[in-house]
Design a protein around this motif. Structure first.
Motif, PDB file in Angstrom:
ATOM      1  N   LEU A  91       0.719  -1.427   0.036  1.00 37.69           N
ATOM      2  CA  LEU A  91       0.024   0.006  -0.051  1.00 37.69           C
ATOM      3  C   LEU A  91       0.952   1.239  -0.120  1.00 37.69           C
ATOM      4  CD1 LEU A  91      -1.449   0.800   3.594  1.00 37.69           C
ATOM      5  CD2 LEU A  91       0.437  -0.665   3.034  1.00 37.69           C
ATOM      6  N   ARG A  92       0.185   2.373  -0.693  1.00 36.97           N
ATOM      7  CA  ARG A  92       0.961   3.619  -0.372  1.00 36.97           C
ATOM      8  C   ARG A  92       0.528   4.341   0.845  1.00 36.97           C
ATOM      9  NH1 ARG A  92       3.077   6.888  -4.451  1.00 36.97           N
ATOM     10  NH2 ARG A  92       2.297   5.512  -6.251  1.00 36.97           N
ATOM     11  N   LEU A  93       1.720   4.578   1.620  1.00 33.19           N
ATOM     12  CA  LEU A  93       1.305   5.449   3.162  1.00 33.19           C
ATOM     13  C   LEU A  93       0.899   6.663   2.733  1.00 33.19           C
ATOM     14  CD1 LEU A  93       4.318   4.131   5.262  1.00 33.19           C
ATOM     15  CD2 LEU A  93       1.837   3.403   5.305  1.00 33.19           C
ATOM     16  N   PRO A  94       0.096   7.168   3.447  1.00 29.40           N
ATOM     17  CA  PRO A  94      -0.276   8.758   3.349  1.00 29.40           C
ATOM     18  C   PRO A  94       0.885   9.574   3.388  1.00 29.40           C
ATOM     19  CG  PRO A  94      -1.739   7.861   4.865  1.00 29.40           C
ATOM     20  CD  PRO A  94      -0.648   6.815   4.484  1.00 29.40           C
ATOM     21  N   PRO A  95       0.840  10.821   2.721  1.00 21.31           N
ATOM     22  CA  PRO A  95       2.062  11.647   2.886  1.00 21.31           C
ATOM     23  C   PRO A  95       2.475  11.875   4.070  1.00 21.31           C
ATOM     24  CG  PRO A  95       0.807  12.299   1.164  1.00 21.31           C
ATOM     25  CD  PRO A  95      -0.051  11.307   1.970  1.00 21.31           C
ATOM     26  N   LEU A  96       1.833  12.162   5.045  1.00 24.04           N
ATOM     27  CA  LEU A  96       2.060  12.477   6.479  1.00 24.04           C
ATOM     28  C   LEU A  96       3.164  11.463   7.169  1.00 24.04           C
ATOM     29  CD1 LEU A  96       1.775  14.288   9.005  1.00 24.04           C
ATOM     30  CD2 LEU A  96      -0.019  12.822   9.645  1.00 24.04           C
ATOM     31  N   LEU A  97       2.789  10.111   6.756  1.00 27.71           N
ATOM     32  CA  LEU A  97       3.954   9.171   7.229  1.00 27.71           C
ATOM     33  C   LEU A  97       5.000   8.968   6.255  1.00 27.71           C
ATOM     34  CD1 LEU A  97       1.259   6.187   8.010  1.00 27.71           C
ATOM     35  CD2 LEU A  97       2.091   7.933   9.587  1.00 27.71           C
ATOM     36  N   ALA A  98       4.680   8.879   4.914  1.00 23.61           N
ATOM     37  CA  ALA A  98       5.790   8.636   3.963  1.00 23.61           C
ATOM     38  C   ALA A  98       7.070   9.621   4.133  1.00 23.61           C
ATOM     39  CB  ALA A  98       5.138   8.521   2.498  1.00 23.61           C
ATOM     40  N   GLN A  99       6.553  10.957   4.367  1.00 27.46           N
ATOM     41  CA  GLN A  99       7.599  11.908   4.233  1.00 27.46           C
ATOM     42  C   GLN A  99       8.672  12.009   5.352  1.00 27.46           C
ATOM     43  OE1 GLN A  99       5.536  15.518   3.721  1.00 27.46           O
ATOM     44  NE2 GLN A  99       4.591  15.655   5.886  1.00 27.46           N
ATOM     45  N   HIS A 100       8.223  11.473   6.453  1.00 24.41           N
ATOM     46  CA  HIS A 100       9.026  11.489   7.588  1.00 24.41           C
ATOM     47  C   HIS A 100       9.774  10.016   7.834  1.00 24.41           C
ATOM     48  CE1 HIS A 100       7.601  15.096   8.957  1.00 24.41           C
ATOM     49  NE2 HIS A 100       6.347  14.959   8.994  1.00 24.41           N
ATOM     50  N   ARG A 101      11.123   9.985   8.684  1.00 22.17           N
ATOM     51  CA  ARG A 101      11.504   8.686   9.083  1.00 22.17           C
ATOM     52  C   ARG A 101      10.543   7.654   9.813  1.00 22.17           C
ATOM     53  NH1 ARG A 101      17.037   9.578  12.255  1.00 22.17           N
ATOM     54  NH2 ARG A 101      17.467   9.959  10.027  1.00 22.17           N
ATOM     55  N   ARG A 102      10.346   6.603   9.468  1.00 21.17           N
ATOM     56  CA  ARG A 102       9.262   5.703   9.794  1.00 21.17           C
ATOM     57  C   ARG A 102       9.582   4.289  10.233  1.00 21.17           C
ATOM     58  NH1 ARG A 102       9.533   7.203   4.975  1.00 21.17           N
ATOM     59  NH2 ARG A 102       9.328   5.582   3.234  1.00 21.17           N
ATOM     60  N   ALA A 103       8.958   3.429  10.877  1.00 21.79           N
ATOM     61  CA  ALA A 103       9.563   2.306  11.175  1.00 21.79           C
ATOM     62  C   ALA A 103       8.374   1.235  11.118  1.00 21.79           C
ATOM     63  CB  ALA A 103      10.381   2.034  12.469  1.00 21.79           C
TER      64      ALA A 103
END
Length: 222
Positions: A91-103
Motif C-alpha cells: 500500500l501507499r502510505l499517506p504523505p504524513l507518514l511517507a515523508q518522515h522517518r518511519r519504522a
C-alpha cells in the motif's frame, strides 16, 4: 525525564537486541511457534531468518525467561533509512507518514504461557528504539482483534479508513488493519491523557530492558 525519580521494577525475563546468530535463530523459533499455531503454512517460512533480519536498519528484539533461559518473545523493527518498509510493497502510505522517518514493527510474537508482560515490554522497547533514532511514526499491520485493541490502547490509529483492511504481501497476503503511532508526540499525549500505561511505558525503570548496551530508559533523558 520526570523530575521525580521513576520507580524501578524487575521483570521475569530479559529483553535485548539479538547480537549473534544463535539469538536470531531463537527469535525465529518463537516466531514459528506463535504464527504457526494459527497459520501452519507460515511455520516453516518463519523458522529461519530472512533477508530483512540482516538488512541495515533492522533490529530484532528478544525476550529470554530468566529462570530457564528460554526465548519467549520477539519483535522486529525495520526503519526506513535504508529503503521502503515491507508494508509499502502492499500500500501507499499517506504523505504524513511517507515523508518522515518511519519504522515498521513485524514478527511480534510471544510464546504460549509466557509472562503476559512480554508483549508490552516489546512495545516499550520498540518505542524507545524508535525514539532514540528519530523515527516519527511506527507502522504495524494486525489481524487479530485482541492485538488491534492492544495497539489502539497504546495510541495507534488506522492509516486507512476505519476498520478497512488490506492484504499484505509479506504476511501471507492475508488482510490486515494498518495502524500508525506518532512516536514524537507519544510522551506528551500519554501524560496529558493520564494514560493507564504511562507508568509502565515511561515512569518505571526496567533494568531488564537493555538497548545499545545501556538501560533503555536512559534514552528518555532530556
Amino acid at each position: 525525564m520526570n523530575a521525580a525519580t521513576p520507580s524501578t521494577s524487575t521483570l521475569s525475563f530479559t529483553l535485548q537486541a539479538v547480537r549473534h546468530a544463535g539469538d536470531l535463530l531463537d527469535a525465529c523459533a518463537v516466531r514459528a511457534g506463535a504464527y504457526g499455531h494459527h497459520l501452519p503454512e507460515l511455520q516453516q517460512a518463519f523458522a529461519l531468518p530472512d533477508a530483512l533480519d540482516h538488512r541495515p536498519g533492522t533490529c530484532v528484539l528478544l525476550c529470554r525467561d530468566k529462570a530457564s533461559g528460554a526465548a519467549i518473545g520477539t519483535a522486529r523493527i525495520q526503519a526506513s533509512d535504508h529503503g521502503p518498509l515491507l508494508i509499502e510493497q502492499s500500500l501507499r502510505l499517506p504523505p504524513l507518514l511517507a515523508q518522515h522517518r518511519r519504522a515498521e514493527i513485524t514478527r511480534l510474537s510471544v510464546s504460549a504461557g509466557a509472562d503476559p508482560l512480554a508483549k508490552l515490554a516489546l512495545m516499550k522497547a520498540s518505542y524507545l528504539h524508535c525514539l532514540a533514532r528519530g523515527v516519527r511514526h511506527m507502522v504495524i499491520g494486525a489481524r487479530k482483534p485482541a492485538l488491534i485493541r492492544t495497539y489502539q490502547r497504546l495510541g495507534f490509529s488506522d492509516v486507512l479508513g476505519p476498520d478497512e483492511m488490506v492484504s499484505l504481501a509479506h504476511a501471507g497476503n492475508l488482510p490486515h488493519r494498518v495502524l500508525a503511532f506518532d512516536v514524537s508526540a507519544a510522551r506528551a499525549t500519554w501524560q496529558a491523557q493520564q494514560h493507564p500505561l504511562w507508568m509502565f511505558m515511561i515512569d518505571t525503570h526496567h533494568p531488564d530492558i537493555v538497548l545499545d548496551d545501556e538501560p533503555a530508559e536512559q534514552l528518555l533523558a532530556a
